[in-house]
Design a protein around this motif. Structure first.
Motif, mmCIF file in Angstrom:
data_model
loop_
_atom_site.group_PDB
_atom_site.id
_atom_site.type_symbol
_atom_site.label_atom_id
_atom_site.label_comp_id
_atom_site.label_asym_id
_atom_site.label_seq_id
_atom_site.Cartn_x
_atom_site.Cartn_y
_atom_site.Cartn_z
ATOM 1 N N LEU A 97 0.912 -1.246 -0.059
ATOM 2 C CA LEU A 97 -0.058 0.008 -0.049
ATOM 3 C C LEU A 97 0.846 1.320 -0.011
ATOM 4 C CD1 LEU A 97 -2.824 -1.019 2.635
ATOM 5 C CD2 LEU A 97 -2.707 -1.010 -0.064
ATOM 6 N N VAL A 98 1.848 1.246 0.668
ATOM 7 C CA VAL A 98 3.013 2.392 0.607
ATOM 8 C C VAL A 98 3.341 2.587 -0.649
ATOM 9 C CG1 VAL A 98 5.096 3.148 1.411
ATOM 10 C CG2 VAL A 98 3.579 2.172 3.053
ATOM 11 N N VAL A 99 3.935 1.770 -1.450
ATOM 12 C CA VAL A 99 4.313 1.883 -2.845
ATOM 13 C C VAL A 99 3.237 2.141 -3.478
ATOM 14 C CG1 VAL A 99 5.433 0.402 -4.768
ATOM 15 C CG2 VAL A 99 6.177 0.125 -2.329
ATOM 16 N N SER A 100 2.169 1.425 -3.678
ATOM 17 C CA SER A 100 0.757 1.859 -4.242
ATOM 18 C C SER A 100 0.381 3.198 -4.235
ATOM 19 C CB SER A 100 -0.539 0.857 -4.051
ATOM 20 O OG SER A 100 -1.480 1.126 -5.111
ATOM 21 N N ALA A 101 0.409 3.731 -3.123
ATOM 22 C CA ALA A 101 0.013 5.134 -2.930
ATOM 23 C C ALA A 101 1.168 6.139 -3.483
ATOM 24 C CB ALA A 101 -0.295 5.404 -1.264
#
Length: 291
Positions: A191-195
């Motif tokens: 989720l960190v990377v996706s955001a």
């Protein structure tokens, strides 16, 4: 007349079963995600059937991949590099680390581009977008279950051939806890990377490379006991150290990790998961305008 219109409008608003409100961008509504749990299952079934719809071997790939990977590690790191395996059978040592890491890498890689991969769906239908990462983690459990059964089969076979091999039943209650830990970490990091990829698209291409580096920084092909003490601090901040070594301890009676290291890894995992949820919630509000 005006009062009647106002009364009828308020009545219509109260008749709605679900009212969609703008996201505040602080944290996802986990209660709303629970209400969409049937959708999580639907996405899970879609991913599973789509992946194997046009394959010849189907789920057999789940057996071929870890077997060939463990055999490669055995030849390269066990025979050529002659690395220690803490007295464990080399094939079991490498396969146990491989299947644990495979589940984590699936959760991380497949959740690193949630917005771009599902842009068409997100732009047409409303539902909590956190549903997709959860379904990805569930899909990875199928592969892990098959690979875990393979590992148990090989371990029991070796136990019959060599009765001195230590096998424990701790894995019966430790494995579900470790899978929950890995899922939380993998989803959080994804989720960190996706955001961030909503604004910085280059991160998508760096995920595979960074995952590979992360694997070699984790005791997958070498035991924790062989790490010099001056480098132990690095593994305190590497949250994948605990599940890999603990899984070997629970099944094969490998040396256990210090409790301080496990607590430090747990704290890092909670921090990553919390950061991932917050960033994902913020990106969710504007992602469809920029993807």
């Amino acid at each position: 007349m005006t009062e009647q219109l106002k009364g009828s409008a308020s009545t219509r608003e109260e008749d709605w079963d679900i009212v969609i409100k703008p996201s505040k961008g602080s944290a996802p509504d986990l209660g709303l995600v629970w209400r969409y749990r049937d959708l999580v299952w639907m996405f899970f079934m879609r991913d599973f059937t789509t992946f194997y719809k046009q394959t010849v071997l189907g789920p057999v790939w789940y057996i071929i991949q870890p077997s060939l990977t463990a055999m490669t590690y055995y030849i390269v790191f066990g025979k050529i590099a002659n690395l220690s395996t803490d007295g464990l059978p080399p094939f079991l040592f490498y396969m146990s680390g491989t299947i644990i890491w495979s589940y984590f890498s699936v959760c991380l890689a497949n959740n690193s581009d949630v917005f771009s991969k599902n842009a068409n769906l997100f732009g047409k239908v409303y539902f909590p977008k956190l549903v997709v990462p959860l379904s990805v983690a569930m899909s990875g459990l199928v592969a892990f279950a098959i690979q875990f059964l393979l590992l148990l089969t090989v371990a029991v076979g070796m136990k019959i051939a060599a009765p001195d091999l230590a096998l424990n039943y701790r894995f019966l209650f430790m494995t579900p806890l470790l899978l929950l830990y890995i899922a939380v970490l993998g989803i959080g990091a994804g989720l960190v990377v996706s955001a961030l990829t909503v604004r910085f698209r280059d991160l998508v291409y760096a995920v595979g490379f960074m995952t590979q580096l992360w694997m070699y920084a984790t005791p997958i092909v070498y035991p924790f006991s062989q790490i010099p003490e001056r480098y132990h601090w690095f593994f305190y901040i590497n949250p994948m150290t605990t599940p890999v070594q603990t899984f070997r301890w629970a099944l094969l009676d490998a040396p256990a990790l210090p409790a301080s290291l496990c607590l430090a890894n747990l704290a890092v995992t909670v921090a990553i998961a919390t950061c991932g949820l917050m960033l994902f919630a913020r990106a969710e509000a504007t992602a469809m305008d920029t993807v």
